[in-house]
Design an enzyme around this catalytic site. Sequence first.
Site, PDB file in Angstrom:
ATOM      1  N   GLU A 178       7.140  -0.401  15.874  1.00 38.44           N
ATOM      2  CA  GLU A 178       8.878   0.902  15.097  1.00 38.44           C
ATOM      3  C   GLU A 178       7.983   2.488  15.402  1.00 38.44           C
ATOM      4  OE1 GLU A 178       7.424  -0.211  11.390  1.00 38.44           O
ATOM      5  OE2 GLU A 178       7.981  -2.032  11.722  1.00 38.44           O
ATOM      6  N   ASN A 224       0.832  -0.989   0.292  1.00 40.14           N
ATOM      7  CA  ASN A 224       0.113   0.188   0.139  1.00 40.14           C
ATOM      8  C   ASN A 224       0.633   1.515  -0.257  1.00 40.14           C
ATOM      9  OD1 ASN A 224       0.502  -0.485   2.693  1.00 40.14           O
ATOM     10  ND2 ASN A 224      -1.313   0.602   3.136  1.00 40.14           N
ATOM     11  N   THR A 263      -1.599 -13.244   7.768  1.00 35.58           N
ATOM     12  CA  THR A 263      -0.210 -13.230   7.892  1.00 35.58           C
ATOM     13  C   THR A 263       1.121 -13.280   8.679  1.00 35.58           C
ATOM     14  OG1 THR A 263      -0.515 -12.469   5.136  1.00 35.58           O
ATOM     15  CG2 THR A 263       2.116 -13.153   5.732  1.00 35.58           C
ATOM     16  N   GLU A 293       3.631  -5.732  11.916  1.00 35.20           N
ATOM     17  CA  GLU A 293       2.412  -4.261  12.176  1.00 35.20           C
ATOM     18  C   GLU A 293       1.593  -4.892  11.290  1.00 35.20           C
ATOM     19  OE1 GLU A 293       3.213  -1.593  13.542  1.00 35.20           O
ATOM     20  OE2 GLU A 293       4.652  -1.915  14.319  1.00 35.20           O
TER      21      GLU A 293
HETATM   22  P1  NDP Z   1      -0.478  -9.339   2.953  1.00 35.32           P
HETATM   23  O1  NDP Z   1      -0.218 -10.579   4.457  1.00 35.32           O
HETATM   24  O2  NDP Z   1      -0.554 -10.303   1.556  1.00 35.32           O
HETATM   25  O3  NDP Z   1       1.656  -9.303   2.943  1.00 35.32           O
HETATM   26  C1  NDP Z   1       2.499  -8.318   3.075  1.00 35.32           C
HETATM   27  C2  NDP Z   1       3.909  -8.790   2.679  1.00 35.32           C
HETATM   28  O4  NDP Z   1       3.997 -10.527   3.485  1.00 35.32           O
HETATM   29  C3  NDP Z   1       4.026  -9.195   1.109  1.00 35.32           C
HETATM   30  O5  NDP Z   1       5.485  -8.465   1.207  1.00 35.32           O
HETATM   31  C4  NDP Z   1       4.214 -10.588   0.379  1.00 35.32           C
HETATM   32  O6  NDP Z   1       4.461 -11.245  -0.210  1.00 35.32           O
HETATM   33  C5  NDP Z   1       4.869 -11.366   2.225  1.00 35.32           C
HETATM   34  N1  NDP Z   1       4.110 -12.660   2.842  1.00 35.32           N
HETATM   35  C6  NDP Z   1       3.141 -13.196   2.602  1.00 35.32           C
HETATM   36  N2  NDP Z   1       2.283 -14.301   2.910  1.00 35.32           N
HETATM   37  C7  NDP Z   1       4.178 -14.656   3.375  1.00 35.32           C
HETATM   38  C8  NDP Z   1       4.432 -15.533   4.258  1.00 35.32           C
HETATM   39  N3  NDP Z   1       3.288 -16.903   4.591  1.00 35.32           N
HETATM   40  N4  NDP Z   1       6.189 -16.071   4.340  1.00 35.32           N
HETATM   41  C9  NDP Z   1       6.122 -14.445   4.301  1.00 35.32           C
HETATM   42  N5  NDP Z   1       5.740 -13.075   3.820  1.00 35.32           N
HETATM   43  C10 NDP Z   1       4.495 -13.107   3.375  1.00 35.32           C
HETATM   44  O7  NDP Z   1      -0.372  -7.726   3.570  1.00 35.32           O
HETATM   45  P2  NDP Z   1      -0.886  -7.025   2.225  1.00 35.32           P
HETATM   46  O8  NDP Z   1       0.722  -6.926   0.683  1.00 35.32           O
HETATM   47  O9  NDP Z   1      -2.429  -7.749   1.295  1.00 35.32           O
HETATM   48  O10 NDP Z   1      -0.841  -5.565   2.594  1.00 35.32           O
HETATM   49  C11 NDP Z   1      -2.191  -5.513   2.924  1.00 35.32           C
HETATM   50  C12 NDP Z   1      -2.232  -5.323   4.902  1.00 35.32           C
HETATM   51  O11 NDP Z   1      -1.438  -4.902   5.291  1.00 35.32           O
HETATM   52  C13 NDP Z   1      -3.671  -4.962   5.590  1.00 35.32           C
HETATM   53  O12 NDP Z   1      -3.487  -6.005   5.782  1.00 35.32           O
HETATM   54  C14 NDP Z   1      -2.938  -3.942   6.061  1.00 35.32           C
HETATM   55  O13 NDP Z   1      -3.391  -3.486   6.895  1.00 35.32           O
HETATM   56  C15 NDP Z   1      -1.531  -4.260   6.590  1.00 35.32           C
HETATM   57  N6  NDP Z   1      -0.805  -2.836   7.207  1.00 35.32           N
HETATM   58  C16 NDP Z   1      -0.583  -2.786   8.486  1.00 35.32           C
HETATM   59  C17 NDP Z   1       0.480  -1.542   8.710  1.00 35.32           C
HETATM   60  C18 NDP Z   1       0.699  -1.064   9.437  1.00 35.32           C
HETATM   61  O14 NDP Z   1       1.414  -0.299  10.483  1.00 35.32           O
HETATM   62  N7  NDP Z   1       0.344  -2.089  10.957  1.00 35.32           N
HETATM   63  C19 NDP Z   1       0.886  -0.822   7.096  1.00 35.32           C
HETATM   64  C20 NDP Z   1       0.461  -1.218   6.311  1.00 35.32           C
HETATM   65  C21 NDP Z   1      -0.374  -1.950   6.062  1.00 35.32           C
HETATM   66  P3  NDP Z   1       3.172 -11.563  -0.936  1.00 35.32           P
HETATM   67  O15 NDP Z   1       3.033 -10.103  -1.726  1.00 35.32           O
HETATM   68  O16 NDP Z   1       4.266 -11.427  -2.710  1.00 35.32           O
HETATM   69  O17 NDP Z   1       2.116 -11.775  -0.854  1.00 35.32           O
END
Ligand code: NDP
Length: 480
Positions: A461, A150, A230, A248
């Site tokens: 963080e 995002n 995740t 996070e």
């Molecule tokens: P995901 O959890 O799908 O993915 C996050 C990252 O983890 C990506 O790089 C993804 O790779 C990787 N990933 C996925 N599965 C695994 C695994 N089994 N092992 C290791 N890495 C993995 O989140 P999104 O990218 O869809 O982001 C949206 C989410 O992030 C929302 O829930 C949002 O609230 C949260 N978020 C939280 C923030 C915070 O500060 N608390 C800030 C911003 C977003 P790939 O893309 O290849 O699947």
Amino acid sequence: MQKIQNYINGILVAPNSGTYIDNYEPATGKVYGLIPDSDSYDVELAVKAAKNAFPAWSTTTVTERSKILSRISELIDKHLDRLALAESIDNGKPVWLASMIDIPRAASNFQFYATAILHYASGAHAMANKAINYTLRDPIGVVGCISPWNLPLYLFSWKIAPALAAGNCVVAKPSEVTPMTAYLLSEICIEAGLPPGVLNIVHGLGHSAGNAIVSHKEVTAISFTGGTQTGAQIAKIAAPMFKKLSLELGGKNPNIIFADCDYDKMLATTMRSSFANQGQICLCGSRIFVERSIYEKFKNDFVEKTKALVVGDPNEKSSKMGAIVSKAHQQKILSYIQLAKEEGGVVLAGGHAQQLEGRCKDGYFIAPTIIEGLDYNCRTNQEEIFGPVVTIMPFDTEQEVLMYANSVKYGLASTIWTSNISRATSMSQQIHAGIVWINCWLLRDLRTPFGGVKASGVGREGGFHALDFFTEPKNVCIEY
Ligand code: NDP
């Protein structure tokens, strides 16, 4: 068609498998690039490079590390236009937004930790006339940083900068959905003279490349930002290996509006906290609770302004909102709008995919959506949608709205609008969230703790908190 590469041991390399994943431009729905489909072999090379680089990097003076991080920051500033355009093409957000927020903030992250490390000190505890304890804070070793799509470069650098500043070597994976600015960052790191192996960027899917980083025994800490599910999978692997973990995760943030607020400021800010970045910010306020006496006025004004929001080509300055990041995510958001209707919600604005013309006719757009008439505890109001969809609900008392606000499994951020300082103070204490904004939203001071409670994550963080995470304390006790 641009084919990007991994950044391992200071050079750009193809993935071992030789296979690539299509990279889509969400505003057009077309494939415009190829991303390495890395696997555990690539991660192994990256970890090896990081391990080899660690002895020298961890003993480099903080002044030297600070200089290199500052250089990276300057180069991000220098390449701002190129990076902003790349972020917009990859993510669908308007170019103006990436130029104003994402890329400057990525530069600030490096600059902030370039200086923070110079001022990072550890404690000493004297025992009267007997002994003195002092605490060392050593870098951990090889750490893994995994970030979402995002705010791609913004969140990637928010992890990498403190990890490097503290003297660690990093194996990082950006989201495969938005890898482009992380790739451009590897070029910048080469230009900045970052020694080989200190930062390694492996592109690929979460379940292969991401999983290989998390489960690698030499990666001793994981900093992850992404979805709650995740995060749980990562914790399942990392916890029995006793890795340090910073998670996070998702949010379902309340925006609580009292009748005595500065109405105009609240309305303008609520537009942003609802729909900025197409509502794809973990801090967006997706549940809006409004004191009953101003509910109808707020509803009319908010709906009017929302209907006037321009959803358009991210290249156009007039577009207030761009495309949703992917077709799959667009479909997920639309399915939640359908669910809201089935749960009895009434759509006051939006509620549908938005069809553009010309270049963007096949893009993934959604009209900004407002829904009313739902219970606080229905699925629409309990689950994270992560798109341009908000619900509005009236309330009568502070205790009632606190119950609504705290009813979700998440606890990331919250916003309270009131001119009553006693009420604001008391509510801030009772709300379950890591962040409370009073009469503002997304006002960020990089020194403050950032993170959530409950299913929104573990750890903090920001500021020295990130340096605490990326170092291991060791107490030394001397009796004299
Ligand atoms: P995901 O959890 O799908 O993915 C996050 C990252 O983890 C990506 O790089 C993804 O790779 C990787 N990933 C996925 N599965 C695994 C695994 N089994 N092992 C290791 N890495 C993995 O989140 P999104 O990218 O869809 O982001 C949206 C989410 O992030 C929302 O829930 C949002 O609230 C949260 N978020 C939280 C923030 C915070 O500060 N608390 C800030 C911003 C977003 P790939 O893309 O290849 O699947």
